[in-house]
Design a protein around this motif. Structure first.
Motif: not given
Lengths: 455, 455
Positions: A3, A9, A11, A17, A21, A118, A130, A351, A353, B28, B36-38, B40-44, B96-97, B110, B112, B115-116
């Protein structure tokens, strides 16, 4: 496979998060209260559009290429897409979007845009590669009314007023003040930008070194002193006008700048008292601004630099025939979050919702718990059914570890009805899933400044 | 510079973006209602992590390189970052996260993620190269309780129930049904995947061609008929079990699969009647699923394919010592939006968040209008001050073009107070900015199915 941590970057873990939000929700809500419409642009632009924009030589661009194309023999003459790069800000894509869709938009066009950008920075501590920005801009066709320059910083002042992270001051100036002043003391038009760039270093290197650099660059001793005198003016009201006047410099561009900045500051005093300050050293040295310029400082964290910057530009975009002037401001959300999380300025109350964990009596009885959860959700109460029909103590600890305030016990009442326990107080009462609600402050996670311990 | 349209990178105009935001807000909100908790991971991700994941050979990867590195001489031996690529889904970065942060997360986890994602498709009509996905997954350590497989599709059913775009059916099967059945009719273990892949083409090429391909691949005529008989079974209740039984095939893996799918369907019938159907041809052929699998079809738009797919995987992630099984489902938001906007299934009531335009009597009087706007916003009413002190007719048309329902006239009342006009009805009444509110349905833009014209 190993990993790989990638520096730059960021996270966030679930509770972090939730803080992010919360900040983004306030930003969006405030932008919308002011009638800005949302825009999301694609992440990529043609490299030729990215190059040389924004003025900063250090905005390094990430190129994007299909691996399939990169590994194929180059230069085969087959038709290829333009070379693409990830956008490094939201202004360049916004300008392109305006040109591309001018016929379908109504002007003045008020847009907000909250997206990742980026920058191919060399990996080093504290530099993001990022990050999320939140921008507002107002753009018009041909001409842009000056009152928008007074309106834009009020939106940011409202956002900062809602974030309990200390006093954020919006420092405002007008590029025409320094320009007119410099011309008025006999600096040649070609030397204006160079002079601005040196004065812009004031916070970093101090007045003595700035003066030395100015003289080195060909300004006279007296001119350098005057430049420093102007840059030292900082007032919470419009008295900066009088202080500039006492320096005895006259130039029509200076007058225009002073009038414009006075209007912005008056508007700020009326609508957001204490949020703005006229600070004549602010120049946004390397950028393309032509009127009002904004920076912000968070009290106690001045060394972090500006969290929110922008200004007016007479040509955001142009297609040769039509020019689109604009004014905008951008919050560095990731930068701000980096500070807020590192210093613990804001924390989430939990941690997840979910406000309620619905306990499961035994695995055969899971449908009963599922029905309770469905009834609670139908009334907008976020909840989760316990993952295992473990001992109740274990189910309660599951809720506790995530900070859920309530655990629901189907059939626990003497009547055969349900009970709900506030696991913070231990209080357990009869409850009906079709009518019970948690206190309003427990419905969703809250984000607030932690209670201060004496230090 | 020429403005370049890039095919496959959708961008929305203001009113379209309001539709997208509405869909994303529902997604959402529903995810959070289910705890579910939010994330966001990096784009790469490192390219080596992206390659060979997900099974689809056509998921083309966009490589990302600093232009500064790309133009420098290659292979100089200086320490470089790993080769990076844009993620093509949200599952690989999620896995990976989880590995990277397992010690800081609580399981079952849990999450969610909205993302793009990017796929380096060849430019062609209707293929997105940048699009938004909305995923939920539940992942646990070592083992994952089967009830989660029944829970996950309910979340999606709830989302579709809130979107007035027609009937969305979640088709569910279990990979072990086909596997056990195929083993039971004497297909060799090594031929199971190949057989699944051929049967997966059923919707596209029809039963005759599937049978021909099966026989070509070495299945007997009778085996091919049995495979098709199994794939034709589709029931809204648990009667699929009986229909499989009548085919007379026996295998313990088949029994496991039938029991598991029956549990999922029973849960669906109880908690989301009519939302799910057992459909034994669903196999998600090329993916890594090991249990329940999901696809969805929108009535009347079956040819668009599945808008929402997922399933259970016994090894979402593994670090060699610990394996993390999971179950998840993903909505193709851009795909769905593409349909919704192209067919006009949902429309926004206006193209701006602002409910009110505050008119300006004359430019000197702008501060009065600004004060009204500040008072309205303080009570959560989105509004905008008119950009110009033009004739009122022109100011009204400005509001009209954006669909703002109300125009506010400071000082228009006989008493000297203000008035507000509903520009749809023309009704104009006395109003006070500290107490007036628009009807609840006008406060924010609404998004709904357009009223049908007869056709």
């Amino acid at each position: 496979m190993k990993v790989t941590k990638l520096s730059g970057f960021p996270e966030y873990l679930p509770a972090e998060r939730i803080v992010e939000q919360h900040v983004l929700d306030i930003v969006r809500e405030t932008f919308e209260l002011h009638g800005f419409t949302s825009l999301e642009t694609r992440a990529v632009e043609p490299v030729e559009r990215l190059l040389g924009k924004g003025g900063d030589a250090d905005k390094e661009i990430y190129g994007v290429t299909r691996l399939a194309d990169a590994s194929a023999a180059k230069g085969e003459g087959s038709s290829r897409d333009p070379d693409l790069g990830l956008h490094f800000d939201l202004t360049v894509p916004f300008a392109r979007f305006v040109l591309e869709n001018a016929g379908k938009l109504t002007f003045p066009y008020r847009r907000y845009q909250i997206q990742k950008v980026w920058r191919g920075e060399r990996p080093q501590e504290g530099r993001y590669r990022e990050f999320t920005q939140a921008d507002i801009d107002i753009v018009d066709v041909g001409e842009l009314a000056p009152h928008f320059e007074a309106e834009i910083p009020l939106v940011m002042a409202e956002i900062f007023a809602r974030l309990p992270i200390g006093r954020m001051t919006i420092q405002v100036s007008d590029r025409r003040i320094a320009e007119g002043f410099y011309l008025g003391i006999g600096i040649a038009p070609d030397d204006i930008i160079g002079t601005l760039r040196i004065v812009d270093k004031l916070d970093k290197i101090g007045p003595d070194k700035v003066k030395a650099l100015l003289v080195e660059a060909g300004r006279t001793d007296e001119q350098a002193d005057q430049c420093l005198a102007l840059a030292s003016i900082r007032t919470e009201d419009t008295s900066f006008v009088e202080r500039v006047r006492t320096l005895g410099v006259k130039h029509p561009t200076l007058d225009t700048g002073l009038d414009a900045l006075a209007a912005v500051i008056r508007n700020g005093m009326e609508n957001a008292p204490g949020a703005m300050v006229a600070d004549l050293k602010i120049a946004r040295g390397l950028d393309y601004y032509t009127g009002t310029v904004y920076e912000t400082q968070l009290e106690g964290y001045e060394s972090w630099g500006s969290f929110c910057s922008g200004g007016r530009y007479d040509a955001l975009a142009s297609d040769g025939r039509t020019t689109y002037p604009g004014v905008g401001i951008s919050i560095g959300v990731s930068r701000l979050l980096g500070l807020v999380l590192a210093e613990g300025l804001l924390v989430a109350s939990r941690a997840t919702p979910a406000a309620v964990l619905v306990a499961v009596n035994d695995d055969a009885d899971r449908p009963t718990s599922q029905r309770v959860a469905t009834a609670l959700r139908a009334r907008g109460i976020p909840c989760e059914v316990a993952p295992k029909a473990a001992k109740f103590g274990k189910q309660i600890r599951y809720a506790e570890r995530r900070g859920m305030p309530f655990v629901w016990f189907p059939g626990a009442a003497e009547s055969g009805g349900d009970q709900v326990k506030d696991i913070r107080s231990g209080e357990q009462v009869d409850a009906d899933a079709s009518s019970w609600s948690p206190p309003a402050e427990d419905l969703h996670p809250t984000v607030s400044a932690p209670a201060h311990t004496s230090d």
